[in-house]
Design a protein around this motif. Structure first.
Motif, PDB file in Angstrom:
ATOM      1  N   ARG A  75       0.822  -1.219   0.000  1.00 47.54           N
ATOM      2  CA  ARG A  75       0.000   0.000   0.000  1.00 47.54           C
ATOM      3  C   ARG A  75       0.852   1.263   0.000  1.00 47.54           C
ATOM      4  O   ARG A  75       0.318   2.362  -0.140  1.00 47.54           O
ATOM      5  CB  ARG A  75      -0.964  -0.006   1.180  1.00 47.54           C
ATOM      6  CG  ARG A  75      -2.098  -1.017   1.013  1.00 47.54           C
ATOM      7  CD  ARG A  75      -3.076  -0.944   2.177  1.00 47.54           C
ATOM      8  NE  ARG A  75      -3.828   0.298   2.190  1.00 47.54           N
ATOM      9  CZ  ARG A  75      -5.043   0.461   1.658  1.00 47.54           C
ATOM     10  NH1 ARG A  75      -5.627  -0.554   1.044  1.00 47.54           N
ATOM     11  NH2 ARG A  75      -5.676   1.615   1.744  1.00 47.54           N
ATOM     12  N   SER A 299     -11.787   0.222  -0.260  1.00 46.83           N
ATOM     13  CA  SER A 299     -10.676   0.438  -1.187  1.00 46.83           C
ATOM     14  C   SER A 299     -10.934  -0.251  -2.524  1.00 46.83           C
ATOM     15  O   SER A 299     -11.366  -1.406  -2.557  1.00 46.83           O
ATOM     16  CB  SER A 299      -9.366  -0.098  -0.592  1.00 46.83           C
ATOM     17  OG  SER A 299      -9.017   0.595   0.589  1.00 46.83           O
ATOM     18  N   TYR A 301      -8.886  -1.092  -6.103  1.00 45.32           N
ATOM     19  CA  TYR A 301      -7.605  -1.146  -6.792  1.00 45.32           C
ATOM     20  C   TYR A 301      -7.882  -1.319  -8.282  1.00 45.32           C
ATOM     21  O   TYR A 301      -8.697  -2.164  -8.677  1.00 45.32           O
ATOM     22  CB  TYR A 301      -6.782  -2.342  -6.311  1.00 45.32           C
ATOM     23  CG  TYR A 301      -6.471  -2.374  -4.839  1.00 45.32           C
ATOM     24  CD1 TYR A 301      -5.167  -2.173  -4.387  1.00 45.32           C
ATOM     25  CD2 TYR A 301      -7.459  -2.656  -3.891  1.00 45.32           C
ATOM     26  CE1 TYR A 301      -4.857  -2.256  -3.029  1.00 45.32           C
ATOM     27  CE2 TYR A 301      -7.157  -2.726  -2.537  1.00 45.32           C
ATOM     28  CZ  TYR A 301      -5.865  -2.519  -2.115  1.00 45.32           C
ATOM     29  OH  TYR A 301      -5.560  -2.595  -0.779  1.00 45.32           O
ATOM     30  N   LEU A 317      -5.221   3.375  -6.600  1.00 42.75           N
ATOM     31  CA  LEU A 317      -6.008   3.075  -5.407  1.00 42.75           C
ATOM     32  C   LEU A 317      -6.998   4.212  -5.191  1.00 42.75           C
ATOM     33  O   LEU A 317      -6.638   5.384  -5.273  1.00 42.75           O
ATOM     34  CB  LEU A 317      -5.091   2.936  -4.193  1.00 42.75           C
ATOM     35  CG  LEU A 317      -5.757   2.587  -2.854  1.00 42.75           C
ATOM     36  CD1 LEU A 317      -6.424   1.226  -2.895  1.00 42.75           C
ATOM     37  CD2 LEU A 317      -4.719   2.641  -1.720  1.00 42.75           C
ATOM     38  N   ARG A 319     -10.985   5.381  -3.097  1.00 42.62           N
ATOM     39  CA  ARG A 319     -11.888   5.151  -1.961  1.00 42.62           C
ATOM     40  C   ARG A 319     -13.305   4.883  -2.469  1.00 42.62           C
ATOM     41  O   ARG A 319     -13.796   5.576  -3.357  1.00 42.62           O
ATOM     42  CB  ARG A 319     -11.890   6.393  -1.040  1.00 42.62           C
ATOM     43  CG  ARG A 319     -12.812   6.308   0.153  1.00 42.62           C
ATOM     44  CD  ARG A 319     -12.582   7.471   1.095  1.00 42.62           C
ATOM     45  NE  ARG A 319     -13.586   7.524   2.148  1.00 42.62           N
ATOM     46  CZ  ARG A 319     -14.591   8.416   2.203  1.00 42.62           C
ATOM     47  NH1 ARG A 319     -14.700   9.347   1.257  1.00 42.62           N
ATOM     48  NH2 ARG A 319     -15.458   8.382   3.192  1.00 42.62           N
TER      49      ARG A 319
END
Length: 326
Positions: A75, A299, A301, A317, A319
């Motif tokens: 991350r 999250s 990706y 990445l 939200r």
């Protein structure tokens, strides 16, 4: 994964681009915000991320399509190589001509499974042990096919693999690698028109006792239920108009809501259970021909392989959160 160039010197044949019809967001639907590029990769070195599996610590295991490698990205963006698939001296892979690594799935014990398309007997599903070591072939799939999306049903002890060229979903035993043509039909097949890429069924996820797949040429999202005896139920279309759709991920706590990568237009769209779609990420957010989406909690990706742009393959990445009703 649409029709692609060879890595060196071959011009990309782009899929026909169309206008993506979008619908306004409905109150309470999930939305995506705060995108940031977590890691940048090198297109010239074949670092073209194709698919994603998430680790418990929030890091992401990625397949590098042309580099034939599997890497882990933390991350914080730190990247390390987990495995490299064996060299193939004379690959005859349909669509791309090169030996390429495509879909990836992770078992609870940390074992990784990847699809390897080579045009030879090395084509199939390969296992990467959690403690490292050389990848080993679990199952051989047809050399004239193109294994692409991959998902694991650990309870039944099987993997599902999408064959983009043969228009087939394969079911493969984890125990002995035995393969079965689990689902076939025109809904899964590549297109035949002048603008067809030769890529039919592509992305694949196992979700709520069903195998969900995308068809790139048709621009569709499909659901195939798994019957009690393990056989495939009827193929149902859940969304249309997804031009250049590649792989996708499901949004947790929102039943059958999908975030789908549209590789040709460099967009990610939210697709609701009713099939309505809304653009949530674009090239302005850092996308460069996105190929796959994985969602865990809040999250999301997104891998971008830059197959057509040939600029800035990356891992993004963002939200995921609930849009307030108004």
């Amino acid at each position: 994964m649409p029709r692609l160039p060879r890595l060196a010197g071959v011009t990309a044949v782009a899929l026909a681009l169309g206008l993506l019809a979008t619908a306004p967001a409905v109150g309470g639907e999930p939305t995506v915000s705060d995108p940031r590029v977590l890691a940048h990769f090198d297109f010239a070195r074949g670092q073209t991320p194709e698919n994603i599996a998430l680790e418990p610590d929030g890091s992401a295991d990625l397949t590098f399509f042309f580099a034939r490698t599997v890497v882990n990205v933390t991350r914080t963006g730190a990247t390390r190589t987990l495995a490299t698939l064996p060299t193939v001296a004379d690959p005859h892979t349909p669509v791309v001509g090169a030996a390429v690594v495509t879909g990836i799935a992770r078992a609870y014990d940390g074992t990784l499974y990847v699809n390897y398309a080579t045009g030879t007997r090395k084509t199939g599903i390969w296992r990467i042990a959690r403690d490292g070591g050389a990848p080993r072939q679990l199952a051989e799939l047809p050399a004239d096919g193109f294994p692409n999306g991959l998902a694991l049903d650990e309870r039944r002890g099987v993997l599902y693999a999408a064959d983009s060229v043969r228009g087939t979903v394969w079911r493969v035993s984890l125990k002995n690698g035995t393969r079965t043509a689990w689902a076939t039909g025109p809904e899964l097949a590549p297109g035949t028109g002048p603008d067809a890429s030769g890529v039919g069924v592509n992305g694949l996820r196992f979700h709520h006792n069903a195998v969900w797949v995308s068809n790139s040429d048709a621009g569709t999202l499909l659901r195939i239920p798994v019957r009690e005896d393990g056989t495939a139920g009827p193929v149902r279309t859940r969304a249309t108009g997804l031009t250049g759709v590649d792989d996708f991920g499901f949004v947790e706590r929102h039943r059958d809501t999908v975030l789908a990568a549209l590789v040709t237009s460099s967009e990610v769209v939210r697709v609701g259970p009713d099939g309505r779609r809304t653009v949530v990420l674009t090239a302005d957010d850092g996308l460069s021909n996105p190929t796959a989406v994985a969602v865990r909690g809040r999250s999301a990706y997104v891998t971008s392989a830059a197959y057509f742009n040939q600029d800035d393959p990356n891992l993004l990445l963002a939200r995921v959160h609930q849009r307030a009703r108004g």
